[in-house]
Design a protein around this motif. Structure first.
Motif, mmCIF file in Angstrom:
data_model
loop_
_atom_site.group_PDB
_atom_site.id
_atom_site.type_symbol
_atom_site.label_atom_id
_atom_site.label_comp_id
_atom_site.label_asym_id
_atom_site.label_seq_id
_atom_site.Cartn_x
_atom_site.Cartn_y
_atom_site.Cartn_z
ATOM 1 N N GLN A 170 -6.552 -12.321 -87.744
ATOM 2 C CA GLN A 170 -5.398 -11.200 -88.391
ATOM 3 C C GLN A 170 -4.280 -11.358 -87.213
ATOM 4 N N ALA A 171 -4.749 -11.162 -85.797
ATOM 5 C CA ALA A 171 -4.368 -10.478 -84.764
ATOM 6 C C ALA A 171 -4.052 -12.020 -84.595
ATOM 7 N N GLU A 172 -4.897 -13.495 -84.650
ATOM 8 C CA GLU A 172 -4.686 -15.073 -83.868
ATOM 9 C C GLU A 172 -3.204 -15.293 -84.861
ATOM 10 N N GLU A 173 -3.405 -15.176 -85.979
ATOM 11 C CA GLU A 173 -2.205 -15.132 -86.847
ATOM 12 C C GLU A 173 -0.837 -14.640 -87.004
ATOM 13 N N GLN A 174 -1.794 -13.484 -86.614
ATOM 14 C CA GLN A 174 -0.363 -12.031 -86.219
ATOM 15 C C GLN A 174 0.874 -12.867 -84.734
ATOM 16 N N LEU A 175 -0.536 -13.107 -83.609
ATOM 17 C CA LEU A 175 0.452 -13.679 -83.001
ATOM 18 C C LEU A 175 1.184 -15.142 -82.242
ATOM 19 N N ARG A 176 0.955 -16.167 -83.404
ATOM 20 C CA ARG A 176 1.403 -17.064 -83.824
ATOM 21 C C ARG A 176 2.684 -17.114 -83.987
ATOM 22 N N LEU A 177 2.837 -15.653 -84.844
ATOM 23 C CA LEU A 177 3.780 -15.620 -85.706
ATOM 24 C C LEU A 177 4.957 -15.014 -84.560
ATOM 25 N N GLY A 178 3.914 -14.573 -83.735
ATOM 26 C CA GLY A 178 5.396 -13.931 -82.405
ATOM 27 C C GLY A 178 4.862 -12.383 -82.806
ATOM 28 N N LEU A 179 4.321 -11.526 -83.477
ATOM 29 C CA LEU A 179 4.345 -10.227 -83.496
ATOM 30 C C LEU A 179 2.622 -9.826 -82.913
ATOM 31 N N ARG A 180 2.976 -8.547 -82.311
ATOM 32 C CA ARG A 180 2.042 -8.141 -81.644
ATOM 33 C C ARG A 180 1.463 -7.178 -82.529
ATOM 34 N N PHE B 266 -2.803 -3.162 -90.911
ATOM 35 C CA PHE B 266 -3.099 -2.461 -92.136
ATOM 36 C C PHE B 266 -4.309 -3.756 -91.700
ATOM 37 N N VAL B 267 -6.348 -3.657 -92.408
ATOM 38 C CA VAL B 267 -7.118 -3.689 -92.289
ATOM 39 C C VAL B 267 -6.508 -5.249 -93.035
ATOM 40 N N VAL B 268 -5.880 -4.958 -94.251
ATOM 41 C CA VAL B 268 -5.632 -5.779 -95.909
ATOM 42 C C VAL B 268 -4.008 -6.048 -95.638
ATOM 43 N N ALA B 269 -3.602 -6.799 -95.656
ATOM 44 C CA ALA B 269 -2.238 -6.959 -94.631
ATOM 45 C C ALA B 269 -1.861 -8.241 -95.539
ATOM 46 N N VAL C 229 0.309 -12.055 -94.248
ATOM 47 C CA VAL C 229 0.474 -11.836 -92.844
ATOM 48 C C VAL C 229 1.574 -12.410 -91.742
ATOM 49 N N ASP C 230 2.616 -11.210 -91.896
ATOM 50 C CA ASP C 230 2.780 -10.969 -90.966
ATOM 51 C C ASP C 230 2.708 -8.694 -90.956
ATOM 52 N N GLY C 231 1.886 -8.605 -91.302
ATOM 53 C CA GLY C 231 1.374 -7.053 -91.231
ATOM 54 C C GLY C 231 1.759 -6.332 -92.207
ATOM 55 N N ALA C 232 2.222 -6.859 -92.486
ATOM 56 C CA ALA C 232 3.052 -5.861 -93.989
ATOM 57 C C ALA C 232 1.914 -5.345 -94.747
ATOM 58 N N PRO C 233 1.881 -3.944 -95.775
ATOM 59 C CA PRO C 233 1.182 -3.745 -97.024
ATOM 60 C C PRO C 233 0.646 -5.016 -97.993
ATOM 61 N N LEU C 234 -0.217 -5.565 -98.422
ATOM 62 C CA LEU C 234 -0.510 -6.002 -99.551
ATOM 63 C C LEU C 234 0.076 -5.295 -100.401
ATOM 64 N N GLN C 235 0.482 -5.874 -101.612
ATOM 65 C CA GLN C 235 0.873 -4.913 -102.925
ATOM 66 C C GLN C 235 -0.756 -5.446 -103.453
ATOM 67 N N PRO C 236 -0.898 -4.525 -104.463
ATOM 68 C CA PRO C 236 -2.220 -4.087 -105.534
ATOM 69 C C PRO C 236 -2.340 -5.886 -106.239
#
Length: 184
Positions: free
Chosen positions: A68-78, A84-87, A89-96
């Protein structure tokens, strides 16, 4: 919806607690019922509701966090501890409903029976009780407010309970009678 952030000590300590929605998203009645619970990172947890996780689960969580951290870094996010553990790709909360849709999609690619995502909870409960996990422990892991709820819902998966109880009483009585006879 139950969400946990990586900063959550439950994850760090390889345990988990029952999360509740943020107070703003809850009704007045639900907020009043939360008295006696403490707030952590804006979410509500019940005090003393630790759930131990097995080593394999902890290893999977660590691997998931790394991916998850690697994917977020690729997107330019820190990524940080508040991610969130379950999120998404951009780290936003996942909708049920997103989780439900993904579950249906993945299940459709298999020959497994079609069950609702929530049914996994019932499967987990049934497997715990069938494996001999004490109903009180199962009740706590499921977040039930009392063991009675768990037993009302899942006692059917323990069909030999009456026979086992009768056998245990019989063994105890025989041991007591035998020790009484030896004492005389």
């Amino acid at each position: 919806m139950r969400l946990a952030a990586w900063r959550d000590p439950r994850i760090a300590l390889a345990s988990s607690r029952t999360w509740r929605q943020s107070p703003a998203a809850r009704s007045h009645r639900e907020r009043r019922a939360d008295k006696g619970r403490r707030s952590l990172q804006g979410a509500q947890i019940r005090q003393g509701q630790d759930r131990s996780l097995v080593c394999q689960t902890v290893a999977e969580l660590r691997a998931h966090r790394l991916r998850q951290a690697e994917e977020q870094l690729r997107l330019g996010l820190r990524p940080d501890g508040d991610s969130f553990v379950v999120a998404q790709v951009d780290g936003a909360p996942l909708q049920p409903r997103s989780l439900t849709h993904e579950w249906v999609r993945v299940l459709g690619k298999t020959t497994l029976p079609r069950i609702r995502f929530h049914d996994l909870r019932h499967t987990h409960a049934s497997q715990m009780l069938s494996a001999g996990v004490h109903p009180k422990v199962a009740s706590e892991r499921l977040g039930h407010s009392s063991i009675g709820i768990t037993l009302d819902l899942y006692s059917h998966v323990m069909p030999g309970m009456q026979a086992d109880a009768a056998e245990q009483v019989d063994v105890a009585l025989q041991a007591a009678i035998s020790s009484e006879r030896k004492a005389k």
